[in-house]
Design a protein around this motif. Sequence first.
Motif, PDB file in Angstrom:
ATOM      1  N   GLY A 186       0.816  -1.221   0.000  1.00  0.00           N
ATOM      2  CA  GLY A 186       0.000   0.000   0.000  1.00  0.00           C
ATOM      3  C   GLY A 186       0.842   1.260   0.000  1.00  0.00           C
ATOM      4  N   ALA A 187       2.070   1.170  -0.514  1.00  0.00           N
ATOM      5  CA  ALA A 187       3.008   2.306  -0.468  1.00  0.00           C
ATOM      6  C   ALA A 187       2.506   3.518  -1.246  1.00  0.00           C
ATOM      7  N   ALA A 188       1.648   3.298  -2.247  1.00  0.00           N
ATOM      8  CA  ALA A 188       1.178   4.421  -3.059  1.00  0.00           C
ATOM      9  C   ALA A 188      -0.037   5.111  -2.443  1.00  0.00           C
ATOM     10  N   GLY A 189      -0.547   4.569  -1.340  1.00  0.00           N
ATOM     11  CA  GLY A 189      -1.703   5.182  -0.679  1.00  0.00           C
ATOM     12  C   GLY A 189      -1.279   6.328   0.226  1.00  0.00           C
ATOM     13  N   PHE A 190      -2.246   6.846   0.944  1.00  0.00           N
ATOM     14  CA  PHE A 190      -2.043   8.052   1.771  1.00  0.00           C
ATOM     15  C   PHE A 190      -0.987   7.835   2.870  1.00  0.00           C
ATOM     16  N   ILE A 191      -1.195   6.831   3.718  1.00  0.00           N
ATOM     17  CA  ILE A 191      -0.231   6.610   4.807  1.00  0.00           C
ATOM     18  C   ILE A 191       1.016   5.918   4.262  1.00  0.00           C
ATOM     19  N   GLY A 192       0.825   5.047   3.258  1.00  0.00           N
ATOM     20  CA  GLY A 192       1.960   4.326   2.671  1.00  0.00           C
ATOM     21  C   GLY A 192       3.006   5.273   2.099  1.00  0.00           C
ATOM     22  N   GLN A 193       2.550   6.337   1.409  1.00  0.00           N
ATOM     23  CA  GLN A 193       3.528   7.260   0.830  1.00  0.00           C
ATOM     24  C   GLN A 193       4.264   8.017   1.938  1.00  0.00           C
ATOM     25  N   ALA A 194       3.517   8.396   3.003  1.00  0.00           N
ATOM     26  CA  ALA A 194       4.159   9.139   4.102  1.00  0.00           C
ATOM     27  C   ALA A 194       5.168   8.240   4.815  1.00  0.00           C
TER      28      ALA A 194
ATOM     29  N   ASN B 254      -6.293   9.472  10.462  1.00  0.00           N
ATOM     30  CA  ASN B 254      -5.168  10.258   9.954  1.00  0.00           C
ATOM     31  C   ASN B 254      -5.679  11.367   9.030  1.00  0.00           C
ATOM     32  N   TYR B 255      -4.922  12.450   8.955  1.00  0.00           N
ATOM     33  CA  TYR B 255      -5.203  13.481   7.950  1.00  0.00           C
ATOM     34  C   TYR B 255      -3.876  14.096   7.531  1.00  0.00           C
ATOM     35  N   GLY B 256      -3.893  14.789   6.387  1.00  0.00           N
ATOM     36  CA  GLY B 256      -2.675  15.425   5.898  1.00  0.00           C
ATOM     37  C   GLY B 256      -2.669  15.433   4.379  1.00  0.00           C
ATOM     38  N   PRO B 257      -1.546  15.855   3.778  1.00  0.00           N
ATOM     39  CA  PRO B 257      -1.424  15.869   2.323  1.00  0.00           C
ATOM     40  C   PRO B 257      -1.546  14.473   1.721  1.00  0.00           C
ATOM     41  N   TYR B 258      -1.917  14.403   0.455  1.00  0.00           N
ATOM     42  CA  TYR B 258      -1.960  13.162  -0.332  1.00  0.00           C
ATOM     43  C   TYR B 258      -3.094  12.216   0.067  1.00  0.00           C
ATOM     44  N   GLN B 259      -4.105  12.715   0.801  1.00  0.00           N
ATOM     45  CA  GLN B 259      -5.216  11.822   1.171  1.00  0.00           C
ATOM     46  C   GLN B 259      -6.297  11.896   0.092  1.00  0.00           C
ATOM     47  N   PHE B 260      -6.791  10.740  -0.316  1.00  0.00           N
ATOM     48  CA  PHE B 260      -7.793  10.678  -1.387  1.00  0.00           C
ATOM     49  C   PHE B 260      -9.032  11.489  -0.989  1.00  0.00           C
ATOM     50  N   PRO B 261      -9.562  12.305  -1.907  1.00  0.00           N
ATOM     51  CA  PRO B 261     -10.604  13.270  -1.522  1.00  0.00           C
ATOM     52  C   PRO B 261     -11.972  12.687  -1.199  1.00  0.00           C
TER      53      PRO B 261
ATOM     54  N   ARG C 285     -14.180  11.987  16.426  1.00  0.00           N
ATOM     55  CA  ARG C 285     -13.025  11.218  15.967  1.00  0.00           C
ATOM     56  C   ARG C 285     -11.770  11.819  16.590  1.00  0.00           C
ATOM     57  N   ASP C 286     -10.757  10.958  16.787  1.00  0.00           N
ATOM     58  CA  ASP C 286      -9.461  11.452  17.256  1.00  0.00           C
ATOM     59  C   ASP C 286      -8.572  11.555  16.016  1.00  0.00           C
ATOM     60  N   TRP C 287      -7.966  12.715  15.794  1.00  0.00           N
ATOM     61  CA  TRP C 287      -7.230  12.960  14.548  1.00  0.00           C
ATOM     62  C   TRP C 287      -5.721  13.008  14.783  1.00  0.00           C
ATOM     63  N   LEU C 288      -4.974  12.410  13.842  1.00  0.00           N
ATOM     64  CA  LEU C 288      -3.508  12.417  13.926  1.00  0.00           C
ATOM     65  C   LEU C 288      -2.929  12.826  12.570  1.00  0.00           C
ATOM     66  N   TYR C 289      -1.974  13.757  12.610  1.00  0.00           N
ATOM     67  CA  TYR C 289      -1.307  14.174  11.369  1.00  0.00           C
ATOM     68  C   TYR C 289      -0.486  13.001  10.838  1.00  0.00           C
ATOM     69  N   VAL C 290      -0.581  12.764   9.532  1.00  0.00           N
ATOM     70  CA  VAL C 290      -0.066  11.515   8.957  1.00  0.00           C
ATOM     71  C   VAL C 290       1.437  11.316   9.192  1.00  0.00           C
ATOM     72  N   ASP C 291       2.222  12.396   9.188  1.00  0.00           N
ATOM     73  CA  ASP C 291       3.670  12.226   9.394  1.00  0.00           C
ATOM     74  C   ASP C 291       3.980  11.742  10.811  1.00  0.00           C
ATOM     75  N   ASP C 292       3.117  12.113  11.767  1.00  0.00           N
ATOM     76  CA  ASP C 292       3.303  11.606  13.132  1.00  0.00           C
ATOM     77  C   ASP C 292       3.027  10.102  13.188  1.00  0.00           C
ATOM     78  N   HIS C 293       2.052   9.656  12.398  1.00  0.00           N
ATOM     79  CA  HIS C 293       1.789   8.210  12.320  1.00  0.00           C
ATOM     80  C   HIS C 293       2.993   7.491  11.707  1.00  0.00           C
ATOM     81  N   ALA C 294       3.536   8.069  10.638  1.00  0.00           N
ATOM     82  CA  ALA C 294       4.707   7.451   9.980  1.00  0.00           C
ATOM     83  C   ALA C 294       5.856   7.307  10.979  1.00  0.00           C
ATOM     84  N   GLU C 295       6.051   8.341  11.792  1.00  0.00           N
ATOM     85  CA  GLU C 295       7.133   8.290  12.786  1.00  0.00           C
ATOM     86  C   GLU C 295       6.863   7.194  13.826  1.00  0.00           C
ATOM     87  N   ALA C 296       5.617   7.077  14.255  1.00  0.00           N
ATOM     88  CA  ALA C 296       5.263   6.041  15.243  1.00  0.00           C
ATOM     89  C   ALA C 296       5.503   4.652  14.663  1.00  0.00           C
TER      90      ALA C 296
END
Length: 350
Positions: free
Chosen positions: A7-15, A188-195, A222-233
């Motif tokens: 899933g690397a080409a998806g929203f969280i996968g790319q981040a 998650n939210y942030g850039p590159y998320q499908f609309p 909902r509890d929201w997390l910026y996608v780059d913070d998820h990538a770091e976790a």
Amino acid sequence: MRIAVTGAAGFIGQAFSRHALAAGAQVHGIDKLTYAANPVTVAELEAQPGFTLHRADIAEPAAMRDLIRRIAPQAVIHLAAETHVDRSIDHTAPFVATNIVGTHSLLEAALDYCRALSPAEKAQFRFLHVSTDEVYGALGAEDSAFAETSVFAPNSPYAASKASAEHLARAWHHTYGLPVMIGNCSNNYGPYQFPEKLIPNMILKALHGEPLPVYGHGKHVRDWLYVDDHAEALWLILTRGKIGEKYHIGGKAETANLALVETICAMLDAAMPGSSHRPHRNLINFVADRPGHDFRYAMNIAKIERELGWRPKTSMEDGLQRTLDWYLARRDWWQGIRDSYAGERLGLGR
Ligand code: NAD
């Protein structure tokens, strides 16, 4: 480190892929390139040194076995999934095929590969399964946040398919000794998320002066997390987490849907002082609630804070502003999607 990211080409996968590349890993993306994979994202990833894309369906066992052997990764990070709750209500089969059957075939491929490794290589190998808060079902307003020990009670077909996938990942550890670790994250939210997802959907609809559909009374939380913070976790779990453990990841940013949409409208008012659609909040339109709509999700993240020293870095205000700025600047990324969905109902968000 050489890693395989489904899933690397998806929203969280790319981040996550960008994060891993920046940390010096070689990343082999495995992606079927469904509707959720934007060609612009794929081109950007492929331009990065150290990134290789393999177009493949995780639900094909022979192809997965062959691919994992050829990549010979030190870790598999499993993000590929059908992810949109509204789609899962309309058409369940792709969710069973990818999220359940696909996870099974990937676990089998990883186990087959892991068994052929030397003891030293086996000790290093990891399988990180990416799961969600939705496996636990819904909370009431006063309930405590979900802990790693909470009982599964998935309500939507999407959540049920992700709960099944997580059960499989856990069982492949307990039964076969596959070195599985699990991360359960909130929205998650942030850039590159499908609309079709809530935040980009609202940004792009408001930008175009279209009605902003808010489900029911808009009080769902909902509890929201910026996608780059998820990538770091995820990177921390991968490199420092314990085999056989699961970790909750969240933003400590519980927000009601209506309040979130109103904030986006206010930010857009400020960013577009000349817009004829101001005030954008007048575009808000309450629509019939989603069937079985979970009222609230919240994650207790004490374990990952205590054991891995991770905490969300990006405040909701900063993250939303960055996200809005990105969508305003990256028409090249989303215009093709809007054109191809013209006249169709885009989903209304998780
Ligand atoms: P996404 O829909 O943006 O991307 C999914 C990616 O998987 C796409 O690139 C798609 O092409 C690929 N894919 C789909 N089916 C495939 C298949 N059969 N074989 C190979 N590739 C396939 O999803 P996302 O939001 O980036 O979510 C990634 C993961 O994180 C999912 O497992 C999801 O359940 C989980 N998750 C997401 C969130 C969130 O808020 N987005 C929160 C918690 C957990």
